[in-house]
Scaffold this motif. Structure first.
Motif, PDB file in Angstrom:
ATOM      1  N   ASN A 100      49.279  37.030  46.851  1.00  0.00           N
ATOM      2  CA  ASN A 100      48.489  37.562  47.955  1.00  0.00           C
ATOM      3  C   ASN A 100      47.142  36.837  47.977  1.00  0.00           C
ATOM      4  OD1 ASN A 100      47.245  39.121  49.875  1.00  0.00           O
ATOM      5  ND2 ASN A 100      47.868  41.073  48.969  1.00  0.00           N
ATOM      6  N   PRO A 101      46.968  35.849  48.843  1.00  0.00           N
ATOM      7  CA  PRO A 101      45.747  35.031  48.809  1.00  0.00           C
ATOM      8  C   PRO A 101      44.526  35.654  49.501  1.00  0.00           C
ATOM      9  CG  PRO A 101      47.263  34.177  50.441  1.00  0.00           C
ATOM     10  CD  PRO A 101      47.966  35.307  49.761  1.00  0.00           C
ATOM     11  N   SER A 102      44.630  36.883  50.004  1.00  0.00           N
ATOM     12  CA  SER A 102      43.496  37.468  50.731  1.00  0.00           C
ATOM     13  C   SER A 102      42.337  37.805  49.789  1.00  0.00           C
ATOM     14  CB  SER A 102      43.937  38.730  51.476  1.00  0.00           C
ATOM     15  OG  SER A 102      44.201  39.764  50.568  1.00  0.00           O
ATOM     16  N   GLU A 103      41.156  37.922  50.361  1.00  0.00           N
ATOM     17  CA  GLU A 103      39.955  38.229  49.568  1.00  0.00           C
ATOM     18  C   GLU A 103      40.024  39.651  49.022  1.00  0.00           C
ATOM     19  OE1 GLU A 103      36.730  37.087  47.591  1.00  0.00           O
ATOM     20  OE2 GLU A 103      37.810  35.765  48.953  1.00  0.00           O
ATOM     21  N   GLU A 104      40.577  40.572  49.814  1.00  0.00           N
ATOM     22  CA  GLU A 104      40.713  41.970  49.371  1.00  0.00           C
ATOM     23  C   GLU A 104      41.622  42.045  48.138  1.00  0.00           C
ATOM     24  OE1 GLU A 104      42.786  46.127  50.884  1.00  0.00           O
ATOM     25  OE2 GLU A 104      42.442  44.519  52.335  1.00  0.00           O
ATOM     26  N   PRO A 131      46.658  36.613  42.921  1.00  0.00           N
ATOM     27  CA  PRO A 131      46.236  35.571  43.879  1.00  0.00           C
ATOM     28  C   PRO A 131      47.363  34.629  44.312  1.00  0.00           C
ATOM     29  CG  PRO A 131      44.648  35.742  42.106  1.00  0.00           C
ATOM     30  CD  PRO A 131      45.790  36.632  41.743  1.00  0.00           C
ATOM     31  N   TYR A 169      48.824  42.309  43.904  1.00  0.00           N
ATOM     32  CA  TYR A 169      47.524  41.740  44.245  1.00  0.00           C
ATOM     33  C   TYR A 169      47.229  40.411  43.558  1.00  0.00           C
ATOM     34  CZ  TYR A 169      46.768  46.329  46.248  1.00  0.00           C
ATOM     35  OH  TYR A 169      46.885  47.457  46.986  1.00  0.00           O
ATOM     36  N   GLN A 201      40.948  41.832  40.370  1.00  0.00           N
ATOM     37  CA  GLN A 201      39.895  41.830  39.350  1.00  0.00           C
ATOM     38  C   GLN A 201      39.582  43.259  38.882  1.00  0.00           C
ATOM     39  OE1 GLN A 201      36.751  39.643  41.253  1.00  0.00           O
ATOM     40  NE2 GLN A 201      37.615  37.656  40.645  1.00  0.00           N
ATOM     41  N   LYS A 219      42.081  39.717  45.964  1.00  0.00           N
ATOM     42  CA  LYS A 219      41.362  39.118  44.830  1.00  0.00           C
ATOM     43  C   LYS A 219      40.454  40.164  44.175  1.00  0.00           C
ATOM     44  CE  LYS A 219      38.121  35.410  43.743  1.00  0.00           C
ATOM     45  NZ  LYS A 219      37.293  34.325  44.279  1.00  0.00           N
ATOM     46  N   VAL A 220      39.756  40.953  44.990  1.00  0.00           N
ATOM     47  CA  VAL A 220      38.855  41.988  44.467  1.00  0.00           C
ATOM     48  C   VAL A 220      39.656  43.071  43.737  1.00  0.00           C
ATOM     49  CG1 VAL A 220      37.248  43.809  45.166  1.00  0.00           C
ATOM     50  CG2 VAL A 220      37.088  41.537  46.210  1.00  0.00           C
ATOM     51  N   LYS A 221      40.768  43.481  44.334  1.00  0.00           N
ATOM     52  CA  LYS A 221      41.598  44.530  43.698  1.00  0.00           C
ATOM     53  C   LYS A 221      42.205  44.013  42.393  1.00  0.00           C
ATOM     54  CE  LYS A 221      42.700  47.522  47.518  1.00  0.00           C
ATOM     55  NZ  LYS A 221      43.741  48.323  48.152  1.00  0.00           N
TER      56      LYS A 221
END
Length: 173
Positions: free
Chosen positions: A160-164, A157, A155, A170, A166-168
């Motif tokens: 994997n540049p997706s927003e999902e 960044p 996960y 963090q 980024k949340v995972k």
């Protein structure tokens, strides 16, 4: 007397050498001047010639080694030849991406879900971090570290540049 000679007797102010003789001693003779010029005329070209030869030999060495396909390795302080064919065979065995590690992680998650369904997790009050990592509550520290490492790589960044993702990412950190 305005001039105080540097060559004086310490106990008295009388000079050890009279002023007239001292001035004669300070002035170089014609012979001394000629010898100094001759030494300069001979020594300077010899010194320059020596430096030029050293530079020419060093430059020639660089040109020869580069023509032979060598490069200077600063770490080893020597000329080395890169064998790209040999290095290519060493790199071929490395995975091109992280799928090999992620596949192992998915297999472990499936096993962990089955074990978590069968096991009792009442000893752990907050299961959130275990669920984020996908490990059972009774997982060893090694399993938790491995799950963290794999999830962080999956996960991250940069991977994997997706927003999902980024949340995972963090949530993992």
């Amino acid at each position: 007397q305005l001039y105080q000679s540097p060559i004086t007797n310490m106990s008295s102010s009388e000079p050890l050498i009279p002023e007239e003789e001292e001035e004669e001693l300070r002035k170089p003779s014609l012979l001394q001047n000629l010898c100094g010029c001759a030494i300069c005329l001979v020594a300077i070209p010899i010194a320059c010639l020596g430096l030029c030869c050293c530079c020419a030999v060093g430059t020639a060495d660089n040109v020869v080694n580069k023509a032979q396909g060598k490069r200077w390795n600063q770490v080893e302080s020597k000329w080395v030849i890169d064998n790209l064919a040999e290095e290519e065979t060493g790199v071929k065995d490395l995975p091109k991406d992280d799928d090999d590690i992620l596949k192992v992680k998915d297999d472990e998650l499936e096993k962990g879900d089955a074990a978590a369904a069968a096991g009792d997790s009442s000893a752990v009050k907050d299961m959130e971090y275990y669920e984020v990592l996908g490990v059972a509550a009774d997982a060893s520290s090694g399993q938790i570290k491995k799950a963290y490492y794999i999830s962080a790589r999956k996960y991250h960044p940069d991977k994997n540049p997706s927003e999902e993702a980024k949340v995972k990412f963090q949530a993992i950190g």
